[in-house]
Design a protein around this motif. Structure first.
Motif, mmCIF file in Angstrom:
data_model
loop_
_atom_site.group_PDB
_atom_site.id
_atom_site.type_symbol
_atom_site.label_atom_id
_atom_site.label_comp_id
_atom_site.label_asym_id
_atom_site.label_seq_id
_atom_site.Cartn_x
_atom_site.Cartn_y
_atom_site.Cartn_z
ATOM 1 N N ARG A 1 1.509 4.142 -2.766
ATOM 2 C CA ARG A 1 1.372 5.572 -2.445
ATOM 3 C C ARG A 1 2.609 6.339 -2.885
ATOM 4 O O ARG A 1 2.514 7.412 -3.487
ATOM 5 N N TYR B 1 -3.348 1.040 -4.365
ATOM 6 C CA TYR B 1 -3.426 2.292 -3.617
ATOM 7 C C TYR B 1 -4.504 3.207 -4.203
ATOM 8 O O TYR B 1 -5.340 3.738 -3.476
ATOM 9 N N TRP C 1 0.838 -1.197 0.000
ATOM 10 C CA TRP C 1 0.000 0.000 0.000
ATOM 11 C C TRP C 1 0.879 1.255 0.000
ATOM 12 O O TRP C 1 0.680 2.175 -0.792
#
Length: 109
Positions: free
Chosen positions: A35, A80, A31
């Motif tokens: 990002r 994400y 994740w």
């Protein structure tokens, strides 16, 4: 004999919990990598080789670690982008990673 069955069940239950915790930490890493990739979007233009170069850099820094192919890196970015809007304004407990919460919510449905 009943005690052995109980021990066996407890062992498998704890092993499953450990596996889920480990997977949760990996999902948290994926994740955050997604990002970070999105934050560097300005260098990620078509034809720049961004994913290929990042993949090679990660493989050189961590030889023997799998999972950093250009395709997987794109999936991390998609992961994400897909879930970020759903959790943008939700508070998060300090010890609770976002992907873990998403998985727990998904399991309840």
């Amino acid at each position: 004999m009943h005690w052995l069955v109980e021990l066996k069940e407890r062992f498998y239950s704890h092993r499953l919990k450990a596996s889920c915790a480990t997977n949760g930490y990996l999902l948290d890493f994926y994740w955050k990598l997604g990002r970070d990739i999105e934050a560097k979007q300005y260098t990620n233009t078509y034809g720049s080789g961004f994913y290929k170069n990042l993949s090679l850099d990660l493989k050189n820094e961590m030889p023997g670690v799998k999972g950093f192919s250009p395709t997987n890196l794109k999936y991390m970015s998609y992961f994400y982008k897909l879930y970020a809007p759903l959790v943008a304004n939700r508070p998060q407990a300090a010890d609770d990673c976002l992907p873990c919460r998403l998985l727990r919510n998904w399991k309840r449905d």
